[in-house]
Design a protein around this motif. Structure first.
Motif, PDB file in Angstrom:
ATOM      1  N   ASP A 182     154.631  98.727  55.357  1.00  0.00           N
ATOM      2  CA  ASP A 182     154.069  99.787  54.530  1.00  0.00           C
ATOM      3  C   ASP A 182     152.775  99.323  53.866  1.00  0.00           C
ATOM      4  O   ASP A 182     151.838 100.091  53.683  1.00  0.00           O
ATOM      5  CB  ASP A 182     155.102 100.197  53.474  1.00  0.00           C
ATOM      6  CG  ASP A 182     154.705 101.495  52.787  1.00  0.00           C
ATOM      7  OD1 ASP A 182     154.268 102.416  53.503  1.00  0.00           O
ATOM      8  OD2 ASP A 182     154.816 101.585  51.560  1.00  0.00           O
ATOM      9  N   ALA A 183     152.719  98.044  53.542  1.00  0.00           N
ATOM     10  CA  ALA A 183     151.521  97.529  52.891  1.00  0.00           C
ATOM     11  C   ALA A 183     150.317  97.572  53.829  1.00  0.00           C
ATOM     12  O   ALA A 183     149.179  97.619  53.385  1.00  0.00           O
ATOM     13  CB  ALA A 183     151.763  96.099  52.413  1.00  0.00           C
ATOM     14  N   LEU A 196     149.948  99.905  56.276  1.00  0.00           N
ATOM     15  CA  LEU A 196     149.592 101.293  56.596  1.00  0.00           C
ATOM     16  C   LEU A 196     148.622 101.848  55.557  1.00  0.00           C
ATOM     17  O   LEU A 196     148.661 101.464  54.396  1.00  0.00           O
ATOM     18  CB  LEU A 196     150.865 102.149  56.646  1.00  0.00           C
ATOM     19  CG  LEU A 196     151.815 101.758  57.781  1.00  0.00           C
ATOM     20  CD1 LEU A 196     153.104 102.550  57.700  1.00  0.00           C
ATOM     21  CD2 LEU A 196     151.150 101.969  59.130  1.00  0.00           C
ATOM     22  N   PRO A 197     147.776 102.774  55.984  1.00  0.00           N
ATOM     23  CA  PRO A 197     146.680 103.213  55.111  1.00  0.00           C
ATOM     24  C   PRO A 197     147.087 104.110  53.951  1.00  0.00           C
ATOM     25  O   PRO A 197     146.280 104.396  53.097  1.00  0.00           O
ATOM     26  CB  PRO A 197     145.760 103.966  56.067  1.00  0.00           C
ATOM     27  CG  PRO A 197     146.620 104.385  57.188  1.00  0.00           C
ATOM     28  CD  PRO A 197     147.679 103.355  57.332  1.00  0.00           C
ATOM     29  N   GLN A 198     148.316 104.570  53.920  1.00  0.00           N
ATOM     30  CA  GLN A 198     148.800 105.416  52.827  1.00  0.00           C
ATOM     31  C   GLN A 198     148.069 106.743  52.732  1.00  0.00           C
ATOM     32  O   GLN A 198     147.920 107.309  51.664  1.00  0.00           O
ATOM     33  CB  GLN A 198     148.705 104.679  51.480  1.00  0.00           C
ATOM     34  CG  GLN A 198     149.410 103.353  51.461  1.00  0.00           C
ATOM     35  CD  GLN A 198     150.877 103.463  51.797  1.00  0.00           C
ATOM     36  OE1 GLN A 198     151.527 104.423  51.439  1.00  0.00           O
ATOM     37  NE2 GLN A 198     151.387 102.498  52.530  1.00  0.00           N
ATOM     38  N   GLN A 220     149.220 109.299  54.092  1.00  0.00           N
ATOM     39  CA  GLN A 220     150.372 110.205  53.967  1.00  0.00           C
ATOM     40  C   GLN A 220     150.156 111.496  54.744  1.00  0.00           C
ATOM     41  O   GLN A 220     150.514 112.570  54.284  1.00  0.00           O
ATOM     42  CB  GLN A 220     150.666 110.530  52.491  1.00  0.00           C
ATOM     43  CG  GLN A 220     150.650 109.355  51.569  1.00  0.00           C
ATOM     44  CD  GLN A 220     151.806 108.396  51.782  1.00  0.00           C
ATOM     45  OE1 GLN A 220     152.612 108.562  52.695  1.00  0.00           O
ATOM     46  NE2 GLN A 220     151.866 107.347  50.996  1.00  0.00           N
ATOM     47  N   GLY A 275     155.247 110.752  56.193  1.00  0.00           N
ATOM     48  CA  GLY A 275     154.620 109.820  55.271  1.00  0.00           C
ATOM     49  C   GLY A 275     154.608 108.417  55.842  1.00  0.00           C
ATOM     50  O   GLY A 275     155.236 108.140  56.872  1.00  0.00           O
ATOM     51  N   LYS A 293     155.717 105.518  54.490  1.00  0.00           N
ATOM     52  CA  LYS A 293     156.928 104.728  54.302  1.00  0.00           C
ATOM     53  C   LYS A 293     157.974 105.035  55.380  1.00  0.00           C
ATOM     54  O   LYS A 293     158.540 104.103  55.971  1.00  0.00           O
ATOM     55  CB  LYS A 293     157.479 105.004  52.894  1.00  0.00           C
ATOM     56  CG  LYS A 293     158.639 104.136  52.473  1.00  0.00           C
ATOM     57  CD  LYS A 293     158.146 102.742  52.111  1.00  0.00           C
ATOM     58  CE  LYS A 293     159.177 101.954  51.332  1.00  0.00           C
ATOM     59  NZ  LYS A 293     159.068 102.140  49.884  1.00  0.00           N
ATOM     60  N   GLU A 305     142.007  98.867  63.711  1.00  0.00           N
ATOM     61  CA  GLU A 305     142.184  97.769  62.774  1.00  0.00           C
ATOM     62  C   GLU A 305     143.639  97.734  62.279  1.00  0.00           C
ATOM     63  O   GLU A 305     144.258  96.676  62.206  1.00  0.00           O
ATOM     64  CB  GLU A 305     141.207  97.995  61.613  1.00  0.00           C
ATOM     65  CG  GLU A 305     141.418  97.109  60.414  1.00  0.00           C
ATOM     66  CD  GLU A 305     140.834  95.732  60.627  1.00  0.00           C
ATOM     67  OE1 GLU A 305     140.123  95.553  61.635  1.00  0.00           O
ATOM     68  OE2 GLU A 305     141.110  94.849  59.811  1.00  0.00           O
ATOM     69  N   VAL A 347     149.253 113.424  47.353  1.00  0.00           N
ATOM     70  CA  VAL A 347     148.932 112.439  46.320  1.00  0.00           C
ATOM     71  C   VAL A 347     148.401 113.094  45.053  1.00  0.00           C
ATOM     72  O   VAL A 347     147.755 112.439  44.232  1.00  0.00           O
ATOM     73  CB  VAL A 347     147.919 111.393  46.832  1.00  0.00           C
ATOM     74  CG1 VAL A 347     148.574 110.489  47.860  1.00  0.00           C
ATOM     75  CG2 VAL A 347     146.697 112.056  47.425  1.00  0.00           C
ATOM     76  N   THR A 367     143.012 111.172  50.035  1.00  0.00           N
ATOM     77  CA  THR A 367     143.189 110.204  51.111  1.00  0.00           C
ATOM     78  C   THR A 367     142.647 110.726  52.427  1.00  0.00           C
ATOM     79  O   THR A 367     142.640 110.025  53.420  1.00  0.00           O
ATOM     80  CB  THR A 367     144.677 109.867  51.311  1.00  0.00           C
ATOM     81  OG1 THR A 367     145.354 111.069  51.700  1.00  0.00           O
ATOM     82  CG2 THR A 367     145.298 109.322  50.052  1.00  0.00           C
TER      83      THR A 367
END
Ligand code: SF4
Ligand code: SF4
Ligand code: SF4
Lengths: 187, 554, 338
Positions: free
Chosen positions: A38-39, A41-43, A45, A53, A55, A77, A125, A144
Motif C-alpha cells: 500500500d505504501a 501504491l499512489p493512493q 483511490q 481503492g 488498500k 515506476e 479524499v 489525487t
C-alpha cells in the motif's frame, strides 16, 4: 558410518528447532506486506485497478489474487517498485486497466456548477468543498486526479487539467551521455 | 594579530579572471523601459502580490508581502505604473514563468517615505519582521531569508559572526568592489548583526587575492572606532570554494557544520558582505532591498560592476559592457556554479551576483564524456569530503537510496569534481538530476500519504454514518414494536380504549400534517416566493439529471 | 546542446593521464634495453600493436566510438605492462595472446574502460603463467644482448639452453627449497651469477628506473603516495621481520623490494585506479594486502613472482574494502553524531 549419519541427523534437528523457534519468536504481527504494498501504491483511490481503492488492491496483491500491473496512476515506476518489493518480474501496464496519464487535477467550471453535491460524494479524499446549491471547487493540493467526480456531475462541468510544471517542481533532466564527439560543430 | 586559520579538504584553483571587472568603479545603469519583478525571489513561500495593473507605485513600495515566515517581501525598484501582474520567464534554468509585477518606470525615482528603524529599542522578533518586510535575503546567491538567520540557538551560546567577503568564484567581483567602495556600510551592517546576535567576535573573511578590499576594510575598521569593535578583517588563502559558507566557517573557526544542521547550533553564523550592507541600509535608513551590485563580465568588451535595480532585463544590463559578437549565452552566477539563462531578457533578481556572458571560445563545450576510471581526482577535490564518483554511479543508475546513503545531500554543487575529472563527466548534472528526482519523490510520497489519510478518514466517516443510521433505524423499529405490543395489550384488555387510541393517533397525524407546511411563506414578498418556486423547480430538475446514467448526458 | 556548470574545466583527460604513465615507464625501459638488449622493444611493439588493434576491433563490434577510446592510451599502458612483466624472449604468439586476453576478455567484456574489476595486465600474466609455466620462466641472463639471437627466440625456433636462466627470485627459492633447507640465502646469492648488489643483476637498475618514473608520477599527482608506500612498506616489513628471525632462510627486505616486479608494481600496477580501492584508507589496505601476499607467494608459492596473484586476489576484495573505508563526510567526523 552410523555415527556420521547420527551427527548429521542431530545437526538437522538442532537447526530445524532453531529455525522453528525463530519463526515463532520473530513472527511479525499484522500483515506488513499489505502495508508495504500500500505504501508503494499512489493512493489515487481511483479504482482503475478493479478494486475499490488502493488498500484493497494491495490486499489482493498480497494474497496473490491480483497482478502487479493493474494500477495506471502508478505507471511503470510503480510497477517497478512493486516488482522490486515482491521480487517479481517487471511487466508492462495491463491495457485493460487503463493508461498512464500525466498527473492532473480536477477543475470545476465555477460558472456552470449548480451546486448539486454529487461530486463531493464521489470524491474519495474529500478534496471538493461546497455546500448544497453553492458553487463547488476542487482543492488542487488535495486532488489525487482519480477522475471519479467526472461521471456524476449532471452538467459536465468538471475537467481534468494536467498539473503544469512550475519553477518549484521543475526537475533537472537526466544528463545525456555524451559519448560521440559532437558533429557539425565546425560551423 | 595573526589568527590561526584552518583548512578544508579539497578545493581547486581555477583561473580567477577577476582583474578586468575591477578596473572601473561601480557604475549605474539607466532605467529600462520596463522592470519585471518576480514575486518569488527567495527560498520559501511566494509573496502575495499587493498591487494591481494600473496602480501607481513608489520606489521602495512593497509589492509582494512575505507569505508566512519563511519568505521575504518584494518591493518596487523604482516609481512608476504597474503594467501587469502576470507570468513572465524567470531567471531560472527551467525557462518557466513565475508571477511577476511588471512596472513601467515614470523616471522620477520617487521614493516611498522611509524612516530609520530604532532597532536597538525594539524586541528581536520585531526587528526580524522588519528585515523580512524589507526583503533582505542572502545575497551570496542562496537567497535564504536573512531574518531567519538573525536568531541564536537555544542550546549553544553564540560566539562568532562571520561576514563572507571571500568571493571565490572566478569572474565575480561584486563583493570585492563593494568592500572597496563602501566598506563603512558593510562594517556598520556587520556591527548591527553583531549586536543583534550578541556575537563575541566578528570575522570578515576575504580571499587574499583582494588586497585592495582588505586594505579598504581595514582602514574603515580603524575609522569607525568603537562601532567596529570586535571586528577583524581576516585574509584567507585563495582557493575555490573558500567562499562556501561551510568552508569559510571551517577556515575561520575550525568548526564543521554538517548538512541539515544550523550553524548557530555551533555558535557561529555567516552572512554575505552584501547582505550585511543591505541590512545596514534597511535598518539605518529604512530602505528595502531593491537593487544590488552585479558583476557583468565574460565575453564582453568592458566588464564592470553595476548597481542594478531588480527587474532590469539582463540584456539591458549587458548593453553598456558591449557583448562580443560570438556570445552565445548568458549565465547567472559564476562559471563554477552559475546557471545558463533561458534568454537574455530575464530580469536581474536578488540572486544575481554576476551576469556572465558566455561564448564557445570562453566556455568550450566539454570534451566527450568518457567512463569513470575511478581515479579519485574528484574525491581529492571535493570540499565536502564526498566520494563523487560513487555518487555518480548511483545517480546514473538511479539508485537514489544508495546515493543518499553516500550523502548526496551534503554535496554543495560546487563543481570541483567535474572541474578536475579527466573523463569530462558532467558529475554535478547527475547530482542535480538525482536531487530533484528525490525531492519530487518526496513530494509525491507526501501527497500519497495525505491522500491515504484523507481516504481512510472518509471511509471511517462513512462507516460511522452508516452505523448511526442503522442505530437510528433500529431504535425506531424497537419503538414501534413496543408501541404495537402495548396497543395489542390494550386491545386485549379493553375494546373501547382501542378506538379512542386510534382516534387520538389520527388526530396527531392531522396535527403533524399541518406542521410540515412551509413556514412563513405568507409573510414573503412575491419576488421571494418566486425564487423559492424556482429553487424547487431546479432541485427537481437536478434530481432528474442526476438519475440519468452518465452515458446519456449531452 | 546544453551543458551546465561548471563551465570551466581543468585541462585534464584520461589520455594525458595514460600517456604520462607510459612516459614514466621510459627510464625503466631504457635500463632494460641497456642490460638485456633490444628484445624488450620488440615485445613492447608487439603488445602495443595487438592491444590497439584488439581494442579497436572490439569497440567497433560494440558500436562504441573507436578513435575516442583507442586514443585514450589505457590499452597502451596495459600492453606495456604485459610486455614488461613477461620475460623478454617469450615467443611472439604468447605476447599477442596474452595482450588479446587482457584487452578483449578482461577489459572489454567487462564493459571497457573503467569497468573491469581485475587488472588486465595481471590477469593476462596469471593466465599465461598457469598455461605456459615453462615459457614464462625463461629469463635471459644479464648482459645477454645479442639482438639476433633474441629475435630468433621470439619469432623462430627455441633453443634456450645456456641463454636463459631463472630469475633471482626463482633461483633463490628453488635453491632454498630443493637442498632441504641446507642452503642459506647468503650462500645462494654468493654463488648465483644472476645476483647483483641489491636484487638481481641488472634488474636492480631497471627497478631503480621504475622508481624514478614512479617518483615523477607522484610529483605529477597522477598517483597518490598511499599505494606505493603501503605496498613497499608491507613487503619490506614482512620480509624484514622474517629476515631478522631467520636470516639464513629469508632474504633481506631490500632484496625483495629491488627484485622482480616490486617497484614496477608499486607505482604502475598496484596503482591502477580502475581495479583498485579508491578511498584513502582503502588504498592503504589494498596495497598493503598486495605487499603481504606478494611476499607470501614469493616465499612459499610455486611461481617466480607473486605480484600478479596478489593483485588479483586483492582486486576481489576491492568493493568490500571501499565499502568499509568510506571517509567521513564534511561535518560528520568523529563524535559529531548523525
Ligand atoms: S488503480 Fe487507482 S485505486 Fe487502484 S491502486 Fe492504482 S491508484 Fe489506487
Ligand atoms: S575524477 Fe572522474 S574519472 Fe576520476 S574518479 Fe572521479 S568521476 Fe571518475
Ligand atoms: S559538486 Fe558536490 S561532490 Fe562535487 S566536489 Fe562539490 S561538493 Fe563534492
Amino acid at each position: 558410518m552410523i555415527s556420521a549419519i547420527l551427527v548429521m541427523a542431530l545437526g538437522a534437528i538442532v537447526l530445524g528447532a532453531a529455525l522453528g523457534y525463530a519463526s515463532i519468536r520473530f513472527k511479525v504481527e499484522g500483515d506488513p506486506l499489505v502495508e508495504k504494498i500500500d505504501a508503494v501504491l499512489p493512493q489515487t483511490q481511483c479504482g482503475q485497478c478493479g478494486f475499490p481503492g488502493c488498500k484493497p488492491y494491495a490486499t489482493a496483491i498480497a494474497k496473490g489474487e491480483a497482478d502487479i500491473n493493474q494500477c495506471p496512476p502508478g505507471g511503470e515506476e510503480g510497477i517497478r517498485k512493486l516488482a522490486e518489493l515482491l521480487g517479481r518480474e517487471v511487466k508492462p501496464l495491463s491495457e485493460e486497466h487503463g493508461v498512464e496519464k500525466p498527473k492532473s487535477a480536477a477543475v470545476i467550471d465555477e460558472n456552470l456548477c449548480i451546486g448539486c453535491t454529487l461530486c463531493i460524494q464521489a470524491c474519495p479524499v474529500d478534496a471538493i468543498v461546497g455546500a448544497a446549491k453553492q458553487m463547488h471547487t476542487v482543492v488542487e493540493r488535495l486532488c489525487t486526479g482519480c477522475e471519479l467526480c467526472l461521471p456524476p456531475c449532471p452538467v459536465n462541468c468538471i475537467a481534468m487539467v494536467p498539473i503544469a510544471e512550475s519553477v518549484d517542481t521543475w526537475k533537472w533532466r537526466y544528463p545525456v551521455f555524451r559519448m560521440m564527439p559532437k558533429e557539425g560543430k565546425a560551423a | 594579530m595573526l589568527r590561526a586559520l584552518f583548512k578544508f579538504n579539497g578545493g581547486v584553483k581555477p583561473q580567477t579572471h577577476k582583474l578586468d571587472s575591477v578596473r572601473e568603479s561601480i557604475g549605474q545603469i539607466p532605467l529600462p523601459a520596463e522592470l519585471v519583478i518576480p514575486l518569488h525571489q527567495s527560498i520559501g513561500g511566494t509573496p502575495r502580490p499587493l498591487v494591481k495593473a494600473g496602480e501607481k507605485v513608489f520606489k521602495g513600495q512593497m509589492i509582494g508581502a512575505a507569505d508566512g515566515n519563511v519568505s521575504a517581501a518584494v518591493h518596487a525598484s523604482t516609481s512608476g505604473t504597474v503594467k501587469a501582474v502576470e507570468m513572465r520567464t524567470m531567471a531560472h534554468s527551467s525557462g518557466l514563468g513565475t508571477l511577476c509585477v511588471v512596472i513601467e518606470p515614470d523616471g522620477e525615482e520617487a521614493w516611498i517615505e522611509t524612516r530609520p528603524v530604532a532597532w536597538r529599542s525594539l524586541p528581536a522578533g520585531e526587528v526580524r519582521d522588519i528585515l523580512r518586510d524589507a526583503g533582505i535575503v542572502g545575497l551570496g546567491g542562496a537567497v535564504f531569508p536573512s531574518h531567519l538567520k538573525v536568531q541564536g540557538s537555544r542550546s549553544t551560546k553564540f560566539k562568532t559572526l562571520i561576514i563572507n567577503g571571500a568571493e571565490c568564484e572566478p569572474f565575480i567581483t561584486c563583493d570585492d568592489m563593494q568592500m572597496r567602495e563602501r566598506p563603512a556600510g558593510v562594517l556598520r551592517g556587520a556591527a548591527i548583526l553583531r549586536d543583534l546576535l550578541q556575537a563575541e567576535e566578528v570575522l570578515i573573511g576575504i580571499e587574499d587575492n583582494k588586497p585592495e578590499a582588505i586594505a579598504s576594510m581595514r582602514a574603515a575598521v580603524a575609522n569607525l572606532g568603537d562601532t567596529a569593535r570586535d571586528i577583524q578583517i581576516v585574509p584567507i588563502p585563495t582557493r575555490y570554494p573558500a567562499g562556501g559558507a561551510k568552508q569559510l566557517i571551517r577556515v575561520l573557526t575550525g568548526i564543521e557544520v554538517p548538512h541539515g544542521r544550523r550553524s548557530t547550533d555551533y555558535g557561529v553564523q555567516c552572512f554575505n558582505s552584501g547582505t550585511a550592507y543591505a541590512i545596514h541600509e534597511a535598518l539605518e535608513f529604512g530602505r528595502p532591498l531593491i537593487s544590488r551590485i552585479v558583476t557583468v563580465a565574460g565575453n564582453v568588451e568592458a566588464p564592470r560592476n553595476y548597481e542594478i535595480l531588480f527587474g532590469t532585463p539582463m540584456r539591458h544590463a549587458i548593453a553598456p559592457t558591449r557583448a562580443k559578437p560570438d556570445s552565445d549565452r548568458v549565465i547567472m552566477g559564476g562559471p563554477m556554479m552559475g546557471f545558463a539563462m533561458p534568454n537574455p531578457d530575464v530580469p536581474v533578481i536578488k540572486a544575481t551576483n554576476c551576469i556572465l556572458v558566455g561564448s564557445p571560445a570562453l566556455f568550450p563545450p566539454p570534451e566527450p564524456e568518457m567512463p569513470c576510471i575511478r581515479c579519485g581526482e574528484c574525491a581529492k577535490a571535493c570540499p565536502a569530503d564526498l566520494q563523487p564518483f560513487e555518487l555518480y554511479w548511483f545517480s546514473r543508475a538511479k539508485q537514489f537510496g544508495k546515493a543518499q546513503e553516500y550523502a548526496l545531500f551534503d554535496c554543495i554543487e560546487c563543481g570541483c569534481c567535474a572541474y578536475v575529472c579527466p573523463s569530462h563527466i558532467p558529475l554535478v548534472d547527475y547530482y542535480r538530476f538525482a536531487k530533484s528526482e528525490i525531492w519530487d519523490r518526496e513530494r509525491e510520497k507526501a501527497a500519497a500519504d495525505a491522500a491515504r489519510e484523507r481516504y481512510e478518514f472518509r471511509l471511517a466517516r462513512e462507516e460511522r454514518e452508516k452505523q448511526e443510521k442503522a442505530a437510528k433505524l433500529a431504535a425506531k423499529a424497537a419503538e414501534t414494536r413496543a408501541k404495537l405490543a402495548a396497543e395489542a395489550a390494550a386491545t386485549a384488555a379493553e375494546d373501547d380504549p382501542k378506538k379512542a387510541l386510534i382516534a387520538a393517533a389520527l388526530a396527531r397525524a392531522q396535527a403533524q400534517k399541518a406542521e410540515i407546511q412551509p413556514d412563513n411563506i405568507e409573510q414573503l414578498t412575491p419576488a421571494q416566493q418566486a425564487e423559492v418556486a424556482e429553487i424547487e423547480a431546479r432541485r427537481a430538475q437536478i434530481r432528474e439529471i442526476a438519475h440519468t446514467p452518465p452515458e446519456n448526458k449531452p | 546542446m546544453a551543458h551546465n556548470s561548471p563551465y570551466l574545466l581543468k585541462p585534464a583527460s584520461v589520455r594525458s593521464v595514460m600517456l604520462r604513465v607510459a612516459a614514466a615507464l621510459l627510464p625503466g625501459i631504457a635500463a632494460y634495453v641497456y642490460f638485456f638488449g633490444a628484445a624488450i622493444l620488440v615485445q613492447l611493439a608487439l603488445a602495443s600493436a595487438t592491444a590497439l588493434a584488439g581494442e579497436a576491433a572490439i569497440l567497433a563490434l560494440r558500436r562504441k566510438p573507436v578513435w575516442l577510446f583507442v586514443s585514450d592510451g589505457s590499452a597502451l599502458v596495459t600492453a606495456w605492462l604485459i610486455a614488461l612483466t613477461f620475460p623478454p624472449v617469450v615467443p611472439w604468439w604468447l605476447t599477442v595472446t596474452a595482450t588479446l586476453f587482457a584487452i578483449v576478455v578482461v577489459k572489454q567484456l567487462y564493459g571497457g574502460l573503467g569497468q573491469n574489476p581485475f587488472n588486465p595486465a595481471m590477469a593476462a600474466f596469471a593466465l599465461m603463467i598457469v598455461a605456459y609455466p615453462l615459457l614464462m620462466s625463461q629469463w635471459p641472463a644479464a648482459g645477454f644482448a645479442d639482438f639476433h639471437t633474441q629475435l630468433g627466440l621470439i619469432f623462430g625456433e627455441r633453443a634456450l639452453d645456456g641463454i636463459t636462466m631463472a630469475t633471482p627470485l626463482d633461483a633463490l627459492r628453488t635453491a632454498l627449497h630443493s637442498e632441504e633447507n641446507r642452503a642459506t640465502v647468503a650462500a645462494v646469492i654468493a654463488q648465483g651469477a644472476s645476483f647483483g648488489t641489491l636484487g638481481g643483476k641488472g634488474w636492480e637498475w631497471i627497478a631503480a628506473g621504475y622508481l624514478l618514473g614512479g617518483l615523477w608520477l607522484l610529483q605529477q599527482r597522477i598517483v597518490t603516495w598511499h599505494m606505493p608506500l603501503a605496498f613497499l612498506a608491507a613487503l619490506g616489513l614482512i620480509a624484514g621481520v622474517f629476515h631478522l628471525i631467520n636470516g639464513d632462510q629469508f632474504a633481506t627486505p631490500l632484496f625483495h623490494v629491488f627484485s622482480g616486479g616490486a617497484l614496477l608494481g608499486a607505482f604502475f600496477i598496484v596503482t591502477d585506479p580502475v581495479s583498485g580501492a579508491t578511498t584513502p584508507r582503502g588504498k592503504l589496505i589494498f596495497a598493503a594486502g598486495i605487499g603481504l601476499l606478494t611476499w607470501v607467494i614469493r616465499t612459499w608459492g610455486a611461481y617466480p613472482d607473486g605480484i600478479a596473484f596478489a593483485v588479483l586476489l586483492m582486486n576481489i576484495a576491492v568493493p568490500l574494502i571501499d565499502m568499509h573505508t568510506q571517509p567521513p563526510v564534511f561535518g560528520h567526523k568523529k563524535g559529531d553524531g548523525a
